[in-house]
Structures are given as structure tokens and as C-alpha cells.
Motif scaffolding. Structure first.
Motif, PDB file in Angstrom:
ATOM      1  N   ARG A 217       0.984  -1.413  -0.167  1.00  0.00           N
ATOM      2  CA  ARG A 217      -0.254   0.139   0.139  1.00  0.00           C
ATOM      3  C   ARG A 217       1.015   1.698  -0.408  1.00  0.00           C
ATOM      4  O   ARG A 217       0.668   2.257  -1.009  1.00  0.00           O
ATOM      5  N   LEU A 218       1.521   1.061   1.086  1.00  0.00           N
ATOM      6  CA  LEU A 218       2.030   3.061   0.652  1.00  0.00           C
ATOM      7  C   LEU A 218       3.420   2.873  -0.196  1.00  0.00           C
ATOM      8  O   LEU A 218       4.097   1.824  -0.410  1.00  0.00           O
ATOM      9  N   ASP A 219       3.083   3.937  -0.769  1.00  0.00           N
ATOM     10  CA  ASP A 219       3.217   4.723  -1.998  1.00  0.00           C
ATOM     11  C   ASP A 219       3.562   3.414  -3.220  1.00  0.00           C
ATOM     12  O   ASP A 219       4.454   3.860  -4.468  1.00  0.00           O
ATOM     13  N   ASN A 220       3.066   2.617  -2.707  1.00  0.00           N
ATOM     14  CA  ASN A 220       2.540   1.572  -4.015  1.00  0.00           C
ATOM     15  C   ASN A 220       2.451   2.581  -5.215  1.00  0.00           C
ATOM     16  O   ASN A 220       2.246   1.638  -6.364  1.00  0.00           O
ATOM     17  N   GLY A 221       1.014   2.925  -4.970  1.00  0.00           N
ATOM     18  CA  GLY A 221       0.397   3.989  -5.937  1.00  0.00           C
ATOM     19  C   GLY A 221       1.741   5.018  -7.259  1.00  0.00           C
ATOM     20  O   GLY A 221       1.746   4.695  -8.323  1.00  0.00           O
ATOM     21  N   ARG A 222       2.068   5.419  -6.273  1.00  0.00           N
ATOM     22  CA  ARG A 222       3.700   5.975  -7.547  1.00  0.00           C
ATOM     23  C   ARG A 222       4.251   4.785  -7.916  1.00  0.00           C
ATOM     24  O   ARG A 222       4.755   6.190  -9.489  1.00  0.00           O
ATOM     25  N   THR A 223       4.852   4.228  -7.513  1.00  0.00           N
ATOM     26  CA  THR A 223       5.257   2.495  -8.198  1.00  0.00           C
ATOM     27  C   THR A 223       4.465   2.573  -9.704  1.00  0.00           C
ATOM     28  O   THR A 223       4.622   2.041 -10.418  1.00  0.00           O
ATOM     29  N   ILE A 224       3.643   2.426  -9.433  1.00  0.00           N
ATOM     30  CA  ILE A 224       2.757   1.969 -10.367  1.00  0.00           C
ATOM     31  C   ILE A 224       2.460   2.361 -11.185  1.00  0.00           C
ATOM     32  O   ILE A 224       2.741   2.760 -12.126  1.00  0.00           O
ATOM     33  N   ALA A 225       2.756   3.829 -10.983  1.00  0.00           N
ATOM     34  CA  ALA A 225       2.422   5.056 -11.762  1.00  0.00           C
ATOM     35  C   ALA A 225       3.467   4.974 -12.546  1.00  0.00           C
ATOM     36  O   ALA A 225       3.538   5.759 -13.495  1.00  0.00           O
ATOM     37  N   GLN A 226       4.783   5.080 -12.014  1.00  0.00           N
ATOM     38  CA  GLN A 226       6.350   5.140 -12.375  1.00  0.00           C
ATOM     39  C   GLN A 226       5.849   4.065 -14.074  1.00  0.00           C
ATOM     40  O   GLN A 226       6.552   3.688 -14.938  1.00  0.00           O
ATOM     41  N   LEU A 227       5.647   2.377 -13.553  1.00  0.00           N
ATOM     42  CA  LEU A 227       5.310   1.727 -14.127  1.00  0.00           C
ATOM     43  C   LEU A 227       4.316   1.855 -15.673  1.00  0.00           C
ATOM     44  O   LEU A 227       4.847   1.072 -16.879  1.00  0.00           O
TER      45      LEU A 227
END
Length: 331
Positions: A217-227
Motif C-alpha cells: 500500500r504505502l507509496d505503491n501507487g507512485r511505483t505503479i504510476a512509474q510503471l
């Protein structure tokens, strides 16, 4: 060790009067109450809560277990505490940070008569480890589980997720990405079935690279945006299993120069506070009622009553991260 008898002698009142002052049950005159309290202070007397709980068989306190803060926690906890207060129960919050031993320590509070029951928002141990503790008090959760010993207040995530995909399809989206949670959870399995059934019904292919797994959950939205940013063929819509990860995705996309929903539509899941603040289109699956029904189950088990549970439903909340159908038709 100072006892209740010592307090009674010091205050020059009966043992039953001291007991009524300590428990708060029954009439005691102001004069006698002051004598008892003064005697307790003079003798440094502290009531033996364990002995009292063993004697009465209840603490009027329910435990609330969670790893730590997650987006739905605020809504769920507030609703749970509110209904508990209505029925004269206290709620004790236990944050375990995913530590299995801390979770067992909290569950043992029922065994030691420090808690009457337990609600589990997020767990560290497997259900087969947790289930045996139900002999010490009722246990409820919002996780979707098949258990005769633990109550589940889940809402069918299959129908809610299928509805969100249908909603996107009606607005012209054909390449839809999916961000899912723990693949061991039955709710995630329900979403995977919804994805499979939806694409078969629409005769649409679904690519593996369109399915993202969020572990923390934590910061994974940002990681998925980069992907998503690095994808050669980007999806034109993204469906998330929780609003907090959707919010991180949107925030990171904006820093990369993209616009939502112009470059990609986004739909969340929870209808949490962050979805309202960021105007995220989302699915409301009755978190407040899940909390209330969980408490009602625990209360009914403890008091041998049948307070009826409330009917829950799934509702799609339209906001700004998916364009209105009228706007799409006009383009």
C-alpha cells in the motif's frame, strides 16, 4: 497487600459500599463515597481488575486489531467505536505493525479476561492460528473468510468490481489496468474472477502487464504510476482495489506531467476520506455498516441477544477521475 476489607475499615463503611464505589453500580451517598475515595488514596489501594473481571465474567471492552494506519481505518474505527459506545462498550486499539507475536499477545487478552471480544481489521497470522482463540470470546473481521468460528462482515467484491469495469466500458474504455491486493485474500480472488468474466463477456483480451500487484500500500501507487509511464502501450483506464493507492498513482502521474482523466481514467474502491478530498470516482461498499454489523455480532454473542444486522449494498460514486458519459459522447 491492601484489600477491599482494609479500605472499608479505614473509611468506616461496609465492604459492599466500597464495592459499589469501585464498580460504579448502586447508590452511595456523597459522604460515604468521599470516605471511600480518601481511604483508597491513603492506603494506595488499586482495584484488582483481573479478579473483578474473573468474578463478573466481562470487561465491557472489545479489542480492535490492525497492523497500523490504512486508509479505511479512520471510517471503520469511528463507526465501530460509535456503536460500541451506544451499547456501553469500550474499544481498545492494538497496532501490531504486522508482528505475529504482538497479534497473539492481543488475542490472549481475551484468554486473560481483559477483553470480551476482538475485531480484526488486518491480520499477521493465518486464520487457522487465530480461530482457536474464539473459545475465549467472539471474533469478527471484515475480511472475506469461510469460517464457522469467526464472523465475516464482508461485501461481495465480485459484483462491485464487475460494476466498476462495466462503468468504464460504457464510457468507451477498452484497455483497463487492474491494481489488486494480496492474492491470497478471497476478495482479491473475487476481483480476479470479475476481471476474467468481464473480459470473456466483452470478448476483450486482458494482458498480464495490465494487472499490478500491490504488496504494501504505502507509496505503491507512485511505483505503479512509474510503471504505467514506462509502458509502451498504456492502458486508458486504471481500476484500483483501494482509494489510497489510487491517490498515490494520481499524485505521481501529475508530477510526471499527465492529467487525470484526460490521459488515463481512474476508479478507486472504498469511498474513503482521501477519495473525497481528491475527487476520485470510487465504489462504496458500506464500510460503516461492515463496522456496525461486526460489533452487533460480537454484542449478540456476548449478551445472547438478537439485534438485527443492517443490510449492506455496493454503490458507485461518480466524481472527477472518470469523465461523465455525456462529456465523452460530446467529444
Amino acid at each position: 497487600m491492601t484489600t477491599i476489607i482494609d479500605v472499608a475499615k479505614k473509611a468506616q463503611v461496609s465492604k459492599s459500599t466500597v464495592s459499589r464505589v469501585i464498580s460504579g453500580n448502586g447508590y452511595v451517598s456523597q459522604e460515604s463515597r468521599k470516605k471511600v475515595l480518601d481511604a483508597m488514596e491513603a492506603l494506595s489501594y488499586s482495584p484488582n481488575l483481573i479478579a473483578r473481571n474473573l468474578q463478573s465474567g466481562e470487561t465491557k471492552t472489545i479489542g480492535f486489531l490492525a497492523h497500523g494506519f490504512i486508509d479505511p481505518l479512520g471510517i471503520f474505527l469511528q463507526s465501530f467505536i460509535s456503536i460500541a459506545k451506544k451499547y456501553n462498550y469500550y474499544v481498545t486499539l492494538y497496532f501490531t505493525d504486522g508482528d505475529k507475536k504482538k497479534e497473539i499477545d492481543a488475542l490472549n487478552q481475551m484468554k486473560y479476561k481483559q477483553l470480551d471480544g476482538m475485531f480484526i481489521l488486518t491480520r499477521a497470522n493465518k486464520w487457522e492460528v487465530i480461530e482457536p482463540y474464539s473459545i475465549y470470546g467472539p471474533i469478527a473481521t471484515w475480511h472475506r473468510i469461510d469460517s464457522e468460528r469467526i464472523y465475516s462482515s464482508y461485501v461481495d467484491h465480485y459484483s462491485g468490481y464487475f460494476r466498476s469495469l462495466e462503468y468504464l466500458y460504457q464510457r468507451g474504455y477498452r484497455s483497463i489496468g487492474h491494481v489488486l491486493g494480496n492474492f491470497e485474500n478471497l476478495n482479491t480472488k473475487a476481483r480476479l474472477k470479475a476481471i476474467d468474466d468481464f473480459h470473456k463477456e466483452k470478448n476483450m483480451p486482458v494482458k498480464n502487464e495490465w494487472i499490478f500487484h500491490d504488496k504494501a500500500r504505502l507509496d505503491n501507487g507512485r511505483t505503479i504510476a512509474q510503471l504505467w509511464h514506462k509502458m509502451s502501450t498504456k492502458t486508458d483506464a486504471m481500476a484500483f482495489y483501494t482509494d489510497s493507492v489510487a491517490a498515490g498513482f494520481i499524485s505521481e502521474l501529475q508530477s510526471l506531467g499527465y492529467s487525470v482523466p484526460e490521459d488515463v481514467a481512474v476508479i478507486g474502491f472504498d469511498n474513503s476520506e482521501i477519495s473525497r478530498l481528491m475527487h476520485i470516482t470510487t465504489v462504496d461498499y458500506s464500510i460503516k455498516l461492515q463496522a456496525e454489523n461486526s460489533f452487533i455480532y460480537i454484542h449478540n454473542q456476548l449478551n445472547k441477544e438478537i439485534i438485527p444486522e443492517q443490510a449492506m449494498s455496493v454503490q458507485l460514486i461518480e466524481r472527477n477521475t472518470v469523465p461523465p458519459l455525456k462529456q465523452i459522447k460530446e467529444q
